[in-house]
Design an enzyme around this catalytic site. Structure first.
Site, mmCIF file in Angstrom:
data_model
loop_
_atom_site.group_PDB
_atom_site.id
_atom_site.type_symbol
_atom_site.label_atom_id
_atom_site.label_comp_id
_atom_site.label_asym_id
_atom_site.label_seq_id
_atom_site.Cartn_x
_atom_site.Cartn_y
_atom_site.Cartn_z
ATOM 1 N N GLY A 1 -7.389 -8.552 1.898
ATOM 2 C CA GLY A 1 -6.082 -8.673 2.549
ATOM 3 C C GLY A 1 -5.602 -10.104 2.718
ATOM 4 N NE ARG B 1 -4.333 -1.446 1.846
ATOM 5 C CZ ARG B 1 -5.288 -1.700 2.725
ATOM 6 N NH1 ARG B 1 -5.075 -1.486 4.003
ATOM 7 N NH2 ARG B 1 -6.442 -2.181 2.340
ATOM 8 N N GLY C 1 -12.686 -4.143 0.865
ATOM 9 C CA GLY C 1 -14.059 -3.637 0.961
ATOM 10 C C GLY C 1 -14.395 -2.704 -0.198
ATOM 11 C CE LYS D 1 -19.808 -12.851 9.963
ATOM 12 N NZ LYS D 1 -19.984 -11.460 10.410
HETATM 13 P P1 AMP Z 1 -13.516 -12.287 4.360
HETATM 14 O O1 AMP Z 1 -12.953 -11.167 5.187
HETATM 15 O O2 AMP Z 1 -14.995 -12.362 4.366
HETATM 16 O O3 AMP Z 1 -12.918 -12.346 2.988
HETATM 17 O O4 AMP Z 1 -13.092 -13.590 5.097
HETATM 18 C C1 AMP Z 1 -11.763 -13.957 5.309
HETATM 19 C C2 AMP Z 1 -11.752 -14.900 6.477
HETATM 20 O O5 AMP Z 1 -12.560 -16.017 6.194
HETATM 21 C C3 AMP Z 1 -10.368 -15.423 6.775
HETATM 22 O O6 AMP Z 1 -9.949 -14.918 8.011
HETATM 23 C C4 AMP Z 1 -10.588 -16.928 6.844
HETATM 24 O O7 AMP Z 1 -9.951 -17.486 7.965
HETATM 25 C C5 AMP Z 1 -12.075 -17.072 6.963
HETATM 26 N N1 AMP Z 1 -12.550 -18.376 6.448
HETATM 27 C C6 AMP Z 1 -12.361 -18.881 5.223
HETATM 28 N N2 AMP Z 1 -12.880 -20.125 5.129
HETATM 29 C C7 AMP Z 1 -13.414 -20.409 6.329
HETATM 30 C C8 AMP Z 1 -14.087 -21.551 6.855
HETATM 31 N N3 AMP Z 1 -14.320 -22.625 6.098
HETATM 32 N N4 AMP Z 1 -14.495 -21.491 8.127
HETATM 33 C C9 AMP Z 1 -14.271 -20.414 8.886
HETATM 34 N N5 AMP Z 1 -13.635 -19.295 8.444
HETATM 35 C C10 AMP Z 1 -13.212 -19.298 7.181
#
Ligand code: AMP
Length: 397
Positions: free
Chosen positions: A354, A40, A377, A201
């Site tokens: 990230g 960055r 984001g 999520k």
């Molecule tokens: P995001 O910020 O929504 O892109 O999510 C990234 C996060 O999702 C990372 O910290 C991962 O550890 C978590 N993640 C990915 N796959 C899984 C999973 N199967 N179960 C729980 N957390 C997950």
């Protein structure tokens, strides 16, 4: 929203002027307190160089973390000022306050081509409130404002939006590169156009799923969000992360993909563990039979092959969110395998977020991806077609 006609750093007079430039220096640190990814900062050098070449007196500003409106040395931009001094080969002074008397004096003492950095703008309560007084105070330091902070373009804060009320404003080179690369890929994608979504999520990505369903040929879903879709298909998902209130929405999304003839692909097997821990016992199971007491933490080897096939011959790939808990070695295989498949596909590839950027860097593939976005984001908001206040407020050409 058309952001491609916004004034750029080249459209405003910066010669010999005091220029306030908002950057996104919200960088990650390792356990020893060293900046673990400097991208960055290095990505902002083009704009900084343009300004110093034109003898501007450059006042950089950024946020770092979430200090909650008060000074906290843990969130000081001192390490960033030190790193900037090193790479610019000149002393980049850090102000002792945010737009207060110390900043003012420092700004007034700048010579042609000098660069300084304001302390973390989120040390001031007015920043996240987009407070008019604080915006005015920031603006009073300079004669021109440049926003090069793509990572915070989706936030209406004093240093991204408020300040533009009081100064001629334009976007910097990094902002321009991010917006034009992502916008052009969405408008004129080389097909087949494949989107990959992962991460924790579904709820964070509903908007972007709906928007991408209108544009892509294939939508691949991995990571924690895939289990809500498996649940919607009636699979037993054990203790995998699942948003129960989004199960029917997941079913609607799959039906909509079918209607729109979008290939919708979710994992067929998974690496599962008994607990959410990097050292958990683990094994591989099929998606429709995750045993009770086990949770999916990564896609499995058959899914790696399936996703690689989906990427074969792709013209454009847009990817946000890891395929599993990639920060843990045992559950990083899926994400690494898909990174390799993306790179080998020869598609024009855009990666955001990230966690994913860190995984690409760990593999040493940063140069092989066409565009790694500096804003997770913000890139999602742009993909979704949402308003980016930090850009909307800039003048049109
Ligand atoms: P995001 O910020 O929504 O892109 O999510 C990234 C996060 O999702 C990372 O910290 C991962 O550890 C978590 N993640 C990915 N796959 C899984 C999973 N199967 N179960 C729980 N957390 C997950």
């Amino acid at each position: 929203m058309n952001y491609l006609n916004k004034k750029t750093i080249e459209d405003v007079d910066v010669y010999n002027k005091r220029v306030l430039m908002r950057c996104d220096f919200n960088v990650p640190f390792d356990e020893t307190g060293q900046i673990s990814d400097t991208r960055r900062i290095t990505e902002s050098l083009k704009s900084i160089g343009y300004l110093t070449d034109r003898k501007a007196r450059v006042i950089l500003c950024s946020h770092l973390g979430r200090p909650g409106g008060k000074f906290n040395s843990k969130f000081s931009l001192r390490p960033v000022a030190n790193y900037l001094s090193e790479i610019l080969k000149k002393d980049v002074k850090l102000s002792g306050d945010v737009a207060g008397s110390n900043s003012k004096n420092l700004a007034l003492s700048l010579n042609e081509g000098d660069v300084m950095l304001l302390e973390n703008v989120r040390f001031h309560r007015g920043e996240e409130k987009n407070d008019a007084e604080f915006s005015k105070q920031l603006a009073s330091l300079a004669e021109v404002f440049i926003n090069d902070a793509f990572g915070t373009a989706h936030r209406a804060h004093a240093s991204t939006v408020g300040v533009t009320e009081y100064l001629p404003s334009a976007c910097g080179y990094l902002m321009l590169k991010e917006v034009s690369t992502i916008t052009k890929a969405l408008r004129e994608p080389k097909r087949p156009f494949v989107a990959i979504l992962g991460g924790a999520k579904v709820s964070d990505k509903i908007g972007v799923i709906h928007s991408l369903l209108e544009k892509v040929d294939t939508l691949v879903i991995g990571g924690g969000m895939a289990y809500t879709f498996m649940n919607a298909l009636g699979y037993s998902i054990g203790t995998s992360i699942c948003e129960n209130d989004k199960v029917s929405l997941a079913a609607d999304i799959m039906a909509s993909a079918k209607d729109k003839l979008v290939k919708f692909i979710i994992p067929v097997d998974n690496r599962v563990g008994t607990e959410y821990s990097p050292n958990t016992e683990f094994k591989t199971v099929q998606s429709d039979s995750i045993p009770e007491g086990w949770m999916g933490l990564d896609i499995g080897p058959k899914t790696e092959v399936l996703f690689k096939e989906a990427l074969n011959g792709a013209g454009t790939v847009i990817w946000n969110g890891p395929m599993g808990v990639a920060e843990w070695e045992k559950f990083s295989n899926g994400t690494f395998a898909v990174i390799k498949a993306v790179v080998e596909s020869d598609a024009f590839s855009i990666i955001g977020g990230g966690d994913l950027a860190a995984a690409v860097k760990k593999l040493g593939y940063a140069e092989k991806v066409s565009h790694i976005s500096t804003g997770g984001g913000a890139s999602l908001a742009l993909l979704e077609g949402k308003d980016l206040p930090g850009l909307t407020c800039l003048s049109d050409k």
